[in-house]
Design a protein around this motif. Structure first.
Motif, mmCIF file in Angstrom:
data_model
loop_
_atom_site.group_PDB
_atom_site.id
_atom_site.type_symbol
_atom_site.label_atom_id
_atom_site.label_comp_id
_atom_site.label_asym_id
_atom_site.label_seq_id
_atom_site.Cartn_x
_atom_site.Cartn_y
_atom_site.Cartn_z
ATOM 1 N N GLN A 63 0.826 -1.199 0.000
ATOM 2 C CA GLN A 63 0.000 0.000 0.000
ATOM 3 C C GLN A 63 0.865 1.256 0.000
ATOM 4 O O GLN A 63 0.639 2.174 -0.790
ATOM 5 C CB GLN A 63 -0.914 -0.001 1.225
ATOM 6 N N LEU A 161 -8.470 -0.776 -2.842
ATOM 7 C CA LEU A 161 -9.106 -1.904 -2.170
ATOM 8 C C LEU A 161 -8.023 -2.929 -1.875
ATOM 9 O O LEU A 161 -7.645 -3.719 -2.737
ATOM 10 C CB LEU A 161 -10.197 -2.527 -3.030
ATOM 11 N N LEU A 162 -7.522 -2.888 -0.663
ATOM 12 C CA LEU A 162 -6.433 -3.783 -0.275
ATOM 13 C C LEU A 162 -6.936 -4.806 0.728
ATOM 14 O O LEU A 162 -7.357 -4.455 1.839
ATOM 15 C CB LEU A 162 -5.267 -2.973 0.305
ATOM 16 N N LEU A 165 -11.668 -6.725 -1.205
ATOM 17 C CA LEU A 165 -12.634 -7.144 -2.218
ATOM 18 C C LEU A 165 -13.029 -8.608 -2.041
ATOM 19 O O LEU A 165 -14.087 -9.028 -2.510
ATOM 20 C CB LEU A 165 -12.064 -6.902 -3.621
ATOM 21 N N LEU A 178 -16.437 -2.597 -8.652
ATOM 22 C CA LEU A 178 -15.297 -1.840 -9.149
ATOM 23 C C LEU A 178 -15.721 -0.894 -10.266
ATOM 24 O O LEU A 178 -15.309 0.272 -10.299
ATOM 25 C CB LEU A 178 -14.212 -2.796 -9.657
ATOM 26 N N LEU A 191 -6.402 2.311 -9.977
ATOM 27 C CA LEU A 191 -6.903 1.293 -9.051
ATOM 28 C C LEU A 191 -5.722 0.586 -8.415
ATOM 29 O O LEU A 191 -4.833 0.101 -9.113
ATOM 30 C CB LEU A 191 -7.779 0.275 -9.799
ATOM 31 N N GLN A 193 -5.266 -2.627 -6.070
ATOM 32 C CA GLN A 193 -6.086 -3.741 -5.586
ATOM 33 C C GLN A 193 -5.216 -4.949 -5.275
ATOM 34 O O GLN A 193 -4.277 -5.260 -6.021
ATOM 35 C CB GLN A 193 -7.141 -4.110 -6.633
ATOM 36 N N CYS A 194 -5.494 -5.612 -4.177
ATOM 37 C CA CYS A 194 -4.828 -6.885 -3.878
ATOM 38 C C CYS A 194 -5.723 -7.721 -2.983
ATOM 39 O O CYS A 194 -6.541 -7.208 -2.225
ATOM 40 C CB CYS A 194 -3.454 -6.670 -3.229
ATOM 41 N N ASP A 195 -5.580 -9.028 -3.105
ATOM 42 C CA ASP A 195 -6.301 -9.993 -2.277
ATOM 43 C C ASP A 195 -5.545 -11.312 -2.302
ATOM 44 O O ASP A 195 -4.587 -11.487 -3.075
ATOM 45 C CB ASP A 195 -7.733 -10.200 -2.779
ATOM 46 N N SER A 229 -8.747 -6.139 -13.547
ATOM 47 C CA SER A 229 -8.027 -5.045 -14.199
ATOM 48 C C SER A 229 -8.491 -4.843 -15.637
ATOM 49 O O SER A 229 -7.908 -4.033 -16.368
ATOM 50 C CB SER A 229 -6.519 -5.312 -14.189
ATOM 51 N N GLY A 260 -1.740 -8.744 -6.502
ATOM 52 C CA GLY A 260 -2.418 -7.494 -6.788
ATOM 53 C C GLY A 260 -1.769 -6.738 -7.921
ATOM 54 O O GLY A 260 -0.896 -7.253 -8.626
#
Length: 266
Positions: A63, A161-162, A165, A178, A191, A193-195, A229, A260
């Motif tokens: 982040q 969105l870390l 999601l 999104l 954007l 983003q990671c998960d 993405s 991410g």
């Protein structure tokens, strides 16, 4: 709604009988803003999936790197941080405003204990601004309406969105969410983003997390996460383990199973 105008939430609004993701995450990061129920679930998860501690730390580091990159190299001055979690070192406003003091940041979370600590998220440089919205990230209509009190949607916005999601467990609903946010922002918006990607270990961890009473969190196959993405331009090095996304030091150990990307809206 500006958190500076809100009173502390009553103690009986904070549910200490059910674990909450923001507090469990705080436990994994070594914080103190959690309760026995969060600690118990966090400890069980750590036993089942020891990498979860590395993932939590890697997510915070990713982040900071991503925000710094966008502020310094892309000129982004507005950030909408969904699923903020509890205040910790290198919060979004600290990183962004260290590079660009005029940056404006809006945080969003639905946990009353995060609301109780929201003032720590509102310490802005005088040139910039911060705000906190107490809302569910899935309520894009409300979040966008309130965020527009602080952010200018005619200028690029970084949507963040870390590790959140995954709480939107339906793939189509996650993609639609999104699009709801990104559709409100102009070209040049980004954007982050990671998960957690789906493996036998992470799937078992997700099952344990849900059975422990927390809001379900779905780990997804990498190819599904990659579709989030779609229509955006990926920033190098693209989509992969966040340990390998522009590391400041050569990475050590195995890359974490948290994947991410950073992408730009054309």
């Amino acid at each position: 709604m500006n958190a500076e105008q809100q009173a502390q939430p009553p103690a009986d609004r904070i549910d200490t009988s059910t674990p909450h993701s923001a507090r469990v995450w705080n436990y994994w990061l070594g914080g103190k803003d959690n309760y026995p129920v969060d600690q118990a679930l966090g400890a069980r998860m750590e036993e089942m999936f020891p990498q979860i501690i590395d993932i939590a730390r890697a997510s915070r580091a990713f982040q900071a790197r991503a925000v710094r990159y966008l502020a310094e190299e892309r000129g982004i001055r507005q950030f909408l941080d969904l699923g903020t979690g509890l205040p910790t070192a290198n919060s979004t406003h600290e990183v962004a405003q260290a590079s660009a003091p005029e940056s404006r940041i809006v945080y969003v979370d639905n946990d009353p204990i995060v609301l109780a600590h929201a003032r720590a998220l509102l310490v802005s440089k005088p040139e910039g601004a911060t705000n906190y919205i107490h809302a569910d990230l899935t309520d894009a209509t409300t979040v966008l309406r309130e965020a527009e009190n602080t952010l200018d949607f005619k200028q690029p916005v970084a949507l963040m969105l870390l590790s959140t999601l995954g709480h939107v467990t339906d793939d189509e609903a996650a993609a639609s969410l999104l699009n709801s946010y990104l559709g409100a922002f102009p070209s040049g918006s980004c954007l982050i983003q990671c998960d957690t990607i789906e493996t036998p270990e992470t799937s078992a961890g997700s099952d344990e997390y849900e059975s422990g009473g927390a809001l379900p969190y779905k780990s997804r196959a990498a190819e599904v996460m990659r579709t989030f993405s779609a229509g955006l331009d990926l920033v190098e090095p693209g989509f992969g383990s966040i340990s390998l996304w522009r590391p400041e030091q050569p990475p050590t150990g195995e890359p974490v199973e948290q994947w991410g990307f950073v992408a730009v809206k054309p």
